[in-house]
Design a protein around this motif. Structure first.
Motif, PDB file in Angstrom:
ATOM      1  N   LEU A   1      78.911  28.447 -40.917  1.00  0.00           N
ATOM      2  CA  LEU A   1      79.446  29.239 -42.048  1.00  0.00           C
ATOM      3  C   LEU A   1      78.598  30.382 -42.467  1.00  0.00           C
ATOM      4  O   LEU A   1      79.230  31.367 -42.907  1.00  0.00           O
ATOM      5  N   ALA A   2      77.210  30.218 -42.501  1.00  0.00           N
ATOM      6  CA  ALA A   2      76.459  31.479 -43.094  1.00  0.00           C
ATOM      7  C   ALA A   2      76.561  32.556 -41.954  1.00  0.00           C
ATOM      8  O   ALA A   2      76.802  33.657 -42.446  1.00  0.00           O
ATOM      9  N   LEU A   3      76.774  32.115 -40.603  1.00  0.00           N
ATOM     10  CA  LEU A   3      76.833  33.383 -39.675  1.00  0.00           C
ATOM     11  C   LEU A   3      78.191  33.983 -39.789  1.00  0.00           C
ATOM     12  O   LEU A   3      78.200  35.293 -39.748  1.00  0.00           O
ATOM     13  N   GLN A   4      79.205  33.312 -40.229  1.00  0.00           N
ATOM     14  CA  GLN A   4      80.475  33.873 -40.402  1.00  0.00           C
ATOM     15  C   GLN A   4      80.813  34.740 -41.790  1.00  0.00           C
ATOM     16  O   GLN A   4      81.188  35.582 -41.573  1.00  0.00           O
ATOM     17  N   PHE A   5      79.899  34.368 -42.822  1.00  0.00           N
ATOM     18  CA  PHE A   5      79.985  34.908 -44.153  1.00  0.00           C
ATOM     19  C   PHE A   5      79.093  36.268 -43.881  1.00  0.00           C
ATOM     20  O   PHE A   5      79.699  37.196 -44.613  1.00  0.00           O
ATOM     21  N   LEU A   6      78.007  36.249 -43.348  1.00  0.00           N
ATOM     22  CA  LEU A   6      77.081  37.263 -43.430  1.00  0.00           C
ATOM     23  C   LEU A   6      76.947  38.232 -42.239  1.00  0.00           C
ATOM     24  O   LEU A   6      76.564  39.458 -42.353  1.00  0.00           O
ATOM     25  N   THR A   7      77.845  37.907 -41.272  1.00  0.00           N
ATOM     26  CA  THR A   7      77.792  38.816 -40.160  1.00  0.00           C
ATOM     27  C   THR A   7      79.331  39.113 -39.510  1.00  0.00           C
ATOM     28  O   THR A   7      80.203  38.389 -40.155  1.00  0.00           O
ATOM     29  N   ARG A   8      79.563  39.900 -38.759  1.00  0.00           N
ATOM     30  CA  ARG A   8      80.756  40.052 -38.151  1.00  0.00           C
ATOM     31  C   ARG A   8      80.827  39.274 -36.825  1.00  0.00           C
ATOM     32  O   ARG A   8      81.737  39.637 -35.928  1.00  0.00           O
TER      33      ARG A   8
END
Length: 246
Positions: free
Chosen positions: A7-14
């Motif tokens: 979820l963090a990866l999805q929110f903060l990156t493309r």
């Protein structure tokens, strides 16, 4: 790989991450604990890119690295920086007017100028660092920028109910957040020695000043001001690292 990290990866990156089931508020809160790790992974990609560009002109290498940096994050925090700059000046000290301007999707002249200055500072710092050694700072700048997000979420009220970060702030495990922030602080001297501690102290002081300004103007933080904090800390880390290199 934990769902909170994804979820963090999805929110903060493309980075394309399978959507899966809608996250619960508790999962969103736990995902914030992984923000610095996402920053560290982003920094690792940038460090590899810098190594591949080692034989290129330093100015071109800095521009390409910065372009990948912006594209990888979808300019998420730059958008927050621009909105915050417009609102901070246009709000003229008024909490209600400042929050109202932040809701406006348009970017005013102040936001444009601040964006250009932020990107110019980053490019100039990267240019100087590529002449010596950029790897530790390419790791630390994105990590500390996202640690700033975690620190503000953990220690500052979130003042926009229903905002992008409201669930993250409300359900963030505070004790675990402190442990993650301590780990980030320990990484600075491990990666950059005494200079890393100096840069950490400068970033912490700047973040404390920004938190105080937010409490005085808004009573807390918003998604846009979190983005501004991330961009500000990233730029500060790079500039503070590059000054001795220059």
């Amino acid at each position: 790989m934990s769902r909170a990290f994804l979820l963090a990866l999805q929110f903060l990156t493309r980075v394309p991450v399978p959507a899966g089931a809608p996250p619960t508020p508790a999962e969103l809160g736990r995902s914030a604990l992984h923000y610095p790790l996402v920053g560290l992974l982003l920094g690792a990609v940038l460090a590899v890119l810098a190594r591949l560009l080692a034989g290129a002109d330093a100015g071109l290498a800095a521009a390409l690295t910065l372009a990948i940096w912006v594209l990888a994050t979808g300019a998420l925090h730059l958008d927050g920086l621009a909105d915050t700059a417009d609102a901070w000046v246009g709000g003229a000290g008024s909490r209600e007017r400042t929050l109202a301007i932040m809701r406006d999707p348009r970017c005013g002249p102040v936001g444009v100028v601040v964006l250009l200055l932020a990107l110019l500072l980053k490019w100039a710092a990267l240019h100087a660092l590529f002449a010596t050694t950029a790897t530790p700072w390419l790791l630390l700048a994105p990590m500390l920028g996202r640690a700033a997000l975690l620190a503000l979420l953990a220690g500052t009220p979130y003042v926009r109910p229903g905002g992008l970060g409201a669930a993250h702030a409300a359900h963030l495990p505070r004790r675990a957040a402190v442990a993650v922030l301590v780990a980030c602080a320990c990484a600075c001297p491990l990666l950059a020695g005494v200079h890393g501690l100096v840069v950490l102290a400068a970033a912490a002081a700047a973040l404390a000043w920004w938190r105080r300004a937010l409490r005085a103007r808004l009573g807390g933080t918003t998604g846009d001001t979190l983005g501004a904090a991330c961009e500000g800390v990233e730029a500060l880390v790079l500039v503070a690292a590059a000054l001795p290199a220059g």
